[in-house]
Design a protein around this motif. Structure first.
Motif, short mmCIF file in Angstrom:
data_model
loop_
_atom_site.label_atom_id
_atom_site.label_comp_id
_atom_site.label_asym_id
_atom_site.label_seq_id
_atom_site.Cartn_x
_atom_site.Cartn_y
_atom_site.Cartn_z
N ILE A 15 0.86 -1.18 0.00
CA ILE A 15 0.00 0.00 0.00
C ILE A 15 0.89 1.23 0.00
N PHE A 16 0.53 2.22 -0.80
CA PHE A 16 1.24 3.49 -0.71
C PHE A 16 0.27 4.65 -0.54
N ARG A 17 0.74 5.67 0.16
CA ARG A 17 -0.04 6.89 0.37
C ARG A 17 0.87 8.08 0.07
N VAL A 18 0.33 9.04 -0.65
CA VAL A 18 1.08 10.25 -0.96
C VAL A 18 0.23 11.45 -0.57
N ILE A 19 0.81 12.36 0.19
CA ILE A 19 0.13 13.60 0.56
C ILE A 19 0.86 14.76 -0.09
N PHE A 20 0.16 15.47 -0.95
CA PHE A 20 0.70 16.67 -1.59
C PHE A 20 0.17 17.90 -0.86
N LYS A 21 1.07 18.82 -0.61
CA LYS A 21 0.67 20.08 0.03
C LYS A 21 1.03 21.24 -0.88
N GLY A 22 0.01 22.01 -1.27
CA GLY A 22 0.22 23.19 -2.10
C GLY A 22 -0.09 24.45 -1.32
N LYS A 23 -0.80 25.37 -1.98
CA LYS A 23 -1.23 26.61 -1.32
C LYS A 23 -2.63 26.91 -1.81
N GLY A 24 -3.57 26.87 -0.87
CA GLY A 24 -4.97 27.08 -1.23
C GLY A 24 -5.30 28.54 -1.45
N GLY A 25 -6.50 28.74 -1.97
CA GLY A 25 -6.95 30.10 -2.19
C GLY A 25 -8.25 30.12 -2.97
N HIS A 26 -8.65 31.31 -3.37
CA HIS A 26 -9.92 31.49 -4.09
C HIS A 26 -9.81 30.94 -5.50
N GLY A 27 -10.86 30.26 -5.93
CA GLY A 27 -10.87 29.68 -7.26
C GLY A 27 -10.75 30.70 -8.37
N ALA A 28 -11.06 31.97 -8.08
CA ALA A 28 -10.95 33.02 -9.08
C ALA A 28 -9.55 33.61 -9.17
N MET A 29 -8.65 33.18 -8.26
CA MET A 29 -7.31 33.76 -8.22
C MET A 29 -6.24 32.67 -8.22
N PRO A 30 -6.19 31.84 -9.26
CA PRO A 30 -5.27 30.71 -9.29
C PRO A 30 -3.80 31.13 -9.26
N HIS A 31 -3.50 32.37 -9.74
CA HIS A 31 -2.11 32.83 -9.78
C HIS A 31 -1.51 33.02 -8.39
N GLN A 32 -2.37 33.07 -7.38
CA GLN A 32 -1.89 33.24 -6.00
C GLN A 32 -1.75 31.90 -5.27
N CYS A 33 -1.99 30.82 -5.97
CA CYS A 33 -2.11 29.51 -5.31
C CYS A 33 -1.16 28.48 -5.94
N VAL B 247 -12.87 26.75 -4.26
CA VAL B 247 -11.65 26.89 -3.46
C VAL B 247 -10.57 26.02 -4.08
N ILE B 248 -9.44 26.61 -4.37
CA ILE B 248 -8.31 25.85 -4.88
C ILE B 248 -7.72 25.02 -3.75
N ALA B 249 -7.55 23.75 -4.03
CA ALA B 249 -7.16 22.80 -2.98
C ALA B 249 -5.73 23.03 -2.50
N GLU B 250 -5.58 23.01 -1.20
CA GLU B 250 -4.24 23.12 -0.61
C GLU B 250 -3.62 21.74 -0.39
N ASN B 251 -4.47 20.74 -0.14
CA ASN B 251 -3.98 19.39 0.16
C ASN B 251 -4.65 18.36 -0.74
N ALA B 252 -3.91 17.32 -1.05
CA ALA B 252 -4.44 16.18 -1.80
C ALA B 252 -3.82 14.92 -1.23
N ARG B 253 -4.63 13.88 -1.08
CA ARG B 253 -4.16 12.61 -0.53
C ARG B 253 -4.49 11.50 -1.52
N ILE B 254 -3.49 10.73 -1.85
CA ILE B 254 -3.65 9.63 -2.81
C ILE B 254 -3.30 8.32 -2.11
N GLU B 255 -4.08 7.27 -2.41
CA GLU B 255 -3.78 5.94 -1.89
C GLU B 255 -3.83 4.94 -3.04
#
Length: 392
Positions: free
Chosen positions: A187-205, A248-256
């Motif tokens: 089993i593998f799990r991967v957690i990605f961490k980005g920077k969240g923000g408003h969906g209308a302002m993707p350049h800030q995220c 909302v632009i996602a700050e975190n994503a988890r994959i299994e």
């Protein structure tokens, strides 16, 4: 090499064998919850006068003492059910517990081993050695074998044999080929961490959904482009959790996901590549990645002498026509842990019959078995134990 009385006895106890299997099927219990199943096994062994020990928290280890000195052969059956809703509502023995069912055949395995044990007790004075009976919980989460081994299941065992009912094979057919049978399962799990923000302002995220999606698409090339094609492997992403709201632009994503293969070097390579891909893809987008890789079960590899003995026993007990060659499966099985302590083999017994609608895949809500296969499995257990001890 086979014992004619074992065949006759098991045939004469077919109705009881079916009755026991149906009882287990109606009362499915999930891993580490097999209290009723364990209690039934203990009571059954008490009635036969077989000594046993309950394992913690569930499970049973028993021993049939032969009348002559010799080696010890272990027979293993798993007994846990799955969190699957049964869809066979018209069966007279349908699961009585909502959301739980025996969708893999472990009810059959336990019933077959109990009747095999009953037959072996009848000829115990003729046995040259001992038969260890292992009624194992928690196979579906790959924890039961390890726990029972720690509690002495393989102490003094010279050889180990197991059976799995197999709906993809015709009823009564038996497959036990030397070499790989079931794959390693990790089993593998991967957690990605980005920077969240408003969906209308993707350049800030830094959009974790984009990062995770890129990983899912690209990580498949680990198998298709970095592994020898003659060494089969499967890498599957089965779950992705990402985001909180539509705008909302996602700050975190988890994959299994899971990794399946037969070769230890391939296993190591895929592990390293998952970490490499996660880190590089995260870096490309300005995110970070944390990888957890959990080693599950090793590959089940049938020892040649043991597998040949299974084939010989099957031929003599049922005829040449029962021998079947089932290709190795990418499914996992913690029977592999027993093989770390003694040579042995793991056989598949066919239970697929289109006329009885028993060809559904394992773990499906419509899974069921052709109960005519139960006597084949029970006799194979018993005849293998007799034959191994006799030849030893």
């Amino acid at each position: 090499m086979i014992h004619s009385y074992l065949k006759e006895f098991i045939q004469n106890n077919q109705e009881e064998l079916i009755e026991i299997r149906r009882r287990f099927h109606q009362e499915p219990e999930l891993p580490w919850e097999e209290e009723k199943t364990t209690a039934f096994i203990c009571a059954y062994l008490d009635n036969m006068g077989v000594s046993y020990r309950r394992t913690e928290p569930t499970g049973v280890i028993a021993t049939i003492e032969g009348g002559k000195p010799g080696k010890t052969v272990a027979l293993r059956a798993d007994m846990d059910a799955l969190p699957v809703e049964e869809l066979n509502k018209d069966l007279p023995y349908v699961s009585s517990v909502k959301g739980k069912m025996h969708a893999c055949g472990h009810d059959a395995h336990t019933a077959m081993l109990l009747i095999a044990a009953k037959a072996l007790v009848e000829i115990s004075q003729e046995l040259s050695g001992k038969v260890r009976l292992i009624f194992q919980p928690a196979e579906e989460i790959a924890e039961g074998a390890k726990a029972l081994i720690k509690q002495g299941a393989m102490d003094g065992v010279d050889n180990v044999f197991g059976i799995h009912i197999w709906s993809q094979m015709p009823t009564h057919k038996i497959s036990c080929t030397p070499g790989p049978s079931f794959a390693s399962a990790d089993i593998f799990r991967v957690i990605f961490k980005g920077k969240g923000g408003h969906g209308a302002m993707p350049h800030q995220c830094v959009d974790a959904a984009i990062v995770a999606s890129s990983f899912v698409m690209n990580v498949q090339s680990v198998v298709s482009r970095t592994i020898d094609p003659l060494r089969p492997a499967v890498l599957t992403v089965g779950k992705m959790d990402v985001g909180t709201r539509f705008n909302v632009i996602a700050e975190n994503a988890r994959i299994e996901g899971t990794v399946r293969c037969f070769n230890p070097q391939t296993r190591e390579h895929i592990h390293a590549q998952i970490e490499h891909y996660a880190e590089q893809i995260a870096s490309l987008y300005g995110a970070t990645a944390a990888v957890e890789y959990i080693r599950g079960t090793d590959a089940v590899t049938n020892e040649e002498t043991s597998a040949r003995l299974v084939q010989q026993v099957a031929r003599e007990a049922f005829g040449e026509q029962v021998i079947y060659h089932e290709e190795p499966t990418m499914g996992g099985e913690d029977f592999s842990m027993y093989l770390e302590h003694a040579p042995g083999s793991f056989a598949l017994v066919g239970s697929g019959n289109s006329d009885k609608d028993t060809e559904w895949a394992h773990h499906h809500g419509r899974f069921n078995i052709d109960e005519d296969a139960l006597v084949t499995g029970a006799e194979l257990y018993a005849q293998y134990a007799w034959s191994y001890l006799k030849q030893s």
